[in-house]
Motif scaffolding. Sequence first.
Motif, PDB file in Angstrom:
ATOM      1  N   VAL A 164      44.571  30.442  41.106  1.00 22.68           N
ATOM      2  CA  VAL A 164      44.242  31.789  40.371  1.00 22.68           C
ATOM      3  C   VAL A 164      42.542  30.769  39.686  1.00 22.68           C
ATOM      4  O   VAL A 164      42.138  30.213  39.428  1.00 22.68           O
ATOM      5  N   GLU A 165      41.946  31.641  40.482  1.00 21.61           N
ATOM      6  CA  GLU A 165      40.645  31.279  40.963  1.00 21.61           C
ATOM      7  C   GLU A 165      39.074  31.699  39.397  1.00 21.61           C
ATOM      8  O   GLU A 165      38.509  31.411  39.068  1.00 21.61           O
ATOM      9  N   GLU A 166      39.941  33.103  39.345  1.00 19.90           N
ATOM     10  CA  GLU A 166      39.258  33.433  38.000  1.00 19.90           C
ATOM     11  C   GLU A 166      40.166  34.570  37.156  1.00 19.90           C
ATOM     12  O   GLU A 166      40.715  34.917  37.803  1.00 19.90           O
ATOM     13  N   ILE A 167      39.648  34.626  35.851  1.00 23.50           N
ATOM     14  CA  ILE A 167      40.324  35.292  35.267  1.00 23.50           C
ATOM     15  C   ILE A 167      39.474  36.404  34.180  1.00 23.50           C
ATOM     16  O   ILE A 167      38.824  35.499  33.574  1.00 23.50           O
ATOM     17  N   THR A 168      39.405  37.692  33.831  1.00 19.76           N
ATOM     18  CA  THR A 168      38.713  38.290  33.792  1.00 19.76           C
ATOM     19  C   THR A 168      39.435  39.818  32.447  1.00 19.76           C
ATOM     20  O   THR A 168      40.545  39.223  32.031  1.00 19.76           O
ATOM     21  N   LEU A 169      38.993  40.785  31.779  1.00 18.23           N
ATOM     22  CA  LEU A 169      39.509  41.141  30.694  1.00 18.23           C
ATOM     23  C   LEU A 169      40.167  42.359  31.931  1.00 18.23           C
ATOM     24  O   LEU A 169      40.864  42.755  31.027  1.00 18.23           O
ATOM     25  N   VAL A 203      43.299  35.483  42.490  1.00 18.98           N
ATOM     26  CA  VAL A 203      43.622  34.831  42.958  1.00 18.98           C
ATOM     27  C   VAL A 203      44.024  34.643  45.217  1.00 18.98           C
ATOM     28  O   VAL A 203      44.156  35.036  45.296  1.00 18.98           O
ATOM     29  N   HIS A 204      43.349  32.658  44.657  1.00 19.06           N
ATOM     30  CA  HIS A 204      42.295  32.198  45.795  1.00 19.06           C
ATOM     31  C   HIS A 204      44.124  31.684  46.873  1.00 19.06           C
ATOM     32  O   HIS A 204      44.645  31.241  46.321  1.00 19.06           O
ATOM     33  N   VAL A 205      44.183  32.832  47.737  1.00 21.75           N
ATOM     34  CA  VAL A 205      45.716  32.831  48.509  1.00 21.75           C
ATOM     35  C   VAL A 205      45.088  31.246  49.397  1.00 21.75           C
ATOM     36  O   VAL A 205      43.889  30.519  49.783  1.00 21.75           O
ATOM     37  N   TRP A 206      45.921  30.584  49.842  1.00 17.30           N
ATOM     38  CA  TRP A 206      46.227  29.656  50.951  1.00 17.30           C
ATOM     39  C   TRP A 206      45.444  29.150  52.301  1.00 17.30           C
ATOM     40  O   TRP A 206      45.065  28.733  52.408  1.00 17.30           O
ATOM     41  N   ASP A 207      45.361  31.070  52.656  1.00 13.59           N
ATOM     42  CA  ASP A 207      44.619  31.404  54.089  1.00 13.59           C
ATOM     43  C   ASP A 207      42.735  31.469  53.477  1.00 13.59           C
ATOM     44  O   ASP A 207      42.926  32.500  53.657  1.00 13.59           O
ATOM     45  N   ASP A 208      42.696  31.130  52.097  1.00 12.23           N
ATOM     46  CA  ASP A 208      41.403  31.651  51.894  1.00 12.23           C
ATOM     47  C   ASP A 208      40.990  33.643  51.698  1.00 12.23           C
ATOM     48  O   ASP A 208      40.215  33.717  51.870  1.00 12.23           O
ATOM     49  N   ARG A 209      42.527  33.869  51.666  1.00 10.03           N
ATOM     50  CA  ARG A 209      42.189  35.325  51.303  1.00 10.03           C
ATOM     51  C   ARG A 209      41.869  35.344  49.327  1.00 10.03           C
ATOM     52  O   ARG A 209      42.710  34.727  48.739  1.00 10.03           O
ATOM     53  N   ARG A 210      42.121  36.735  48.942  1.00 15.73           N
ATOM     54  CA  ARG A 210      41.412  36.512  47.372  1.00 15.73           C
ATOM     55  C   ARG A 210      42.506  37.928  47.430  1.00 15.73           C
ATOM     56  O   ARG A 210      42.594  38.855  47.252  1.00 15.73           O
ATOM     57  N   LEU A 211      43.671  38.174  46.150  1.00 17.12           N
ATOM     58  CA  LEU A 211      44.410  37.969  46.381  1.00 17.12           C
ATOM     59  C   LEU A 211      44.432  38.777  44.543  1.00 17.12           C
ATOM     60  O   LEU A 211      43.524  38.516  43.454  1.00 17.12           O
ATOM     61  N   ILE A 212      43.631  40.282  44.487  1.00 15.51           N
ATOM     62  CA  ILE A 212      42.836  40.468  42.974  1.00 15.51           C
ATOM     63  C   ILE A 212      44.322  41.602  42.230  1.00 15.51           C
ATOM     64  O   ILE A 212      44.397  42.563  43.061  1.00 15.51           O
ATOM     65  N   LEU A 213      44.280  40.859  40.981  1.00 15.92           N
ATOM     66  CA  LEU A 213      45.669  41.858  41.065  1.00 15.92           C
ATOM     67  C   LEU A 213      44.942  42.203  38.914  1.00 15.92           C
ATOM     68  O   LEU A 213      44.459  41.469  38.584  1.00 15.92           O
ATOM     69  N   PRO A 214      45.457  43.066  38.488  1.00 10.00           N
ATOM     70  CA  PRO A 214      45.143  43.705  37.093  1.00 10.00           C
ATOM     71  C   PRO A 214      46.561  42.766  36.420  1.00 10.00           C
ATOM     72  O   PRO A 214      46.717  42.213  35.822  1.00 10.00           O
ATOM     73  N   THR A 215      45.331  42.242  35.327  1.00  7.22           N
ATOM     74  CA  THR A 215      45.864  40.791  34.636  1.00  7.22           C
ATOM     75  C   THR A 215      47.217  41.842  33.904  1.00  7.22           C
ATOM     76  O   THR A 215      47.829  40.865  33.429  1.00  7.22           O
ATOM     77  N   SER A 216      47.127  43.288  33.508  1.00  5.36           N
ATOM     78  CA  SER A 216      48.696  43.174  33.506  1.00  5.36           C
ATOM     79  C   SER A 216      49.922  42.909  34.781  1.00  5.36           C
ATOM     80  O   SER A 216      50.920  43.265  33.169  1.00  5.36           O
TER      81      SER A 216
END
Length: 384
Positions: free
Chosen positions: A210-215, A220-233
Amino acid sequence: MRDTLIETLMPLGIALGAALIALLAVQLVHWMLLRLGRRSLLLTEVTNRAHRPIQWVVVLCTVYFSVQDTADGAKWRLAFLHVDRLVIIGAVAWLVASLLVVAEDAALARFRTDVPDNRTARRVHTQIVMIRRVTVAIVAVLAGAVMLMTFPQARILGTSVLASAGFAGIIAGLAAQSVLRNMFAGLQLAFSDAVRLGDVVIVEKEWGRVEEITLSYVVVHVWDDRRLILPTSYFTEKPFENWTRTEAALLGSVMFDVDWWLPVSEMREELRRALESTDLWDGRVSVLQVVEATGSAMQLRALVSAIDAPRLWDLRCFVREHMVCWLRDTHPAALPRMRAEMTSAMPLHSTLTGQTQTTDGDSRVFSHSIDGRARAEAFTGPEQ
């Protein structure tokens, strides 16, 4: 014309002079605070963060009062003062937000995340970062509301809005349902301790941190340097794996398929020697067990431990490579193999020497003996 020009330029000149004096005074105070704060990191941080917004607030207030006192008959006075008030409100909001950020940074500095057992620190960091976002947003909204209230038309509009607040609230709630759901989910994540900054999670079959949590979303910083962006819900409505929920230390398994000829005790000793030779192992768990034994092979499971998920992954790869090389070099006969047995067809009643077998009384179920005949009668009925 000349009098009008003098009436215009004189108040502006006085305001400009007062602003320069105020700016110089703020700069002198800034230098003094920096000298006094050499031994206080907090005072230095407050001085640096608040320097620019304080300059704006002091200068704008000086200009406001100067124009208010010296430009009584100027036509542009009211418009100028109104604009100045708006900018002052924005500068004050900037100052308040800067001071809040300083306070939050001071709280963050007390909890270090670069230590092995940093679960509490990561939880506090998550909550403080979320509080920072909320407080900055609240300050900005309040500043905007105060700016609007300086307009007479906005006050009338505000009364109308309050009169229809029920209907407007329903419409806004329906329109912003997903936004509000994510916002409340973000606050829930920050204070429920379900996921924190730096946690290692498995989401959507992806392993990452988990790299960043916003409102509204979580990165989520994936192991191969990709970024997985998910809604907080997502983290409040769907199940996910949190590998560092209580502590960072983890257990991992390595599976081996080997032949039955392998001496398991020797492989167990070799596993221990391999783990002791690397700094990836934390010294907690070293187990080798036979978890399955089928007709063609045995399945062994090596259970190892590490202080965190990245080290555990590298340790599992190291153990797998080391044990495969050891099996190949020291016990090649124990490598997995396929067996087939070829036999010749034999008569049903012949022995190995070719003699015909005699049938004794115990080889029959329903005949030859008194009990056998009784069972036969029970299943077939009496003889006719």
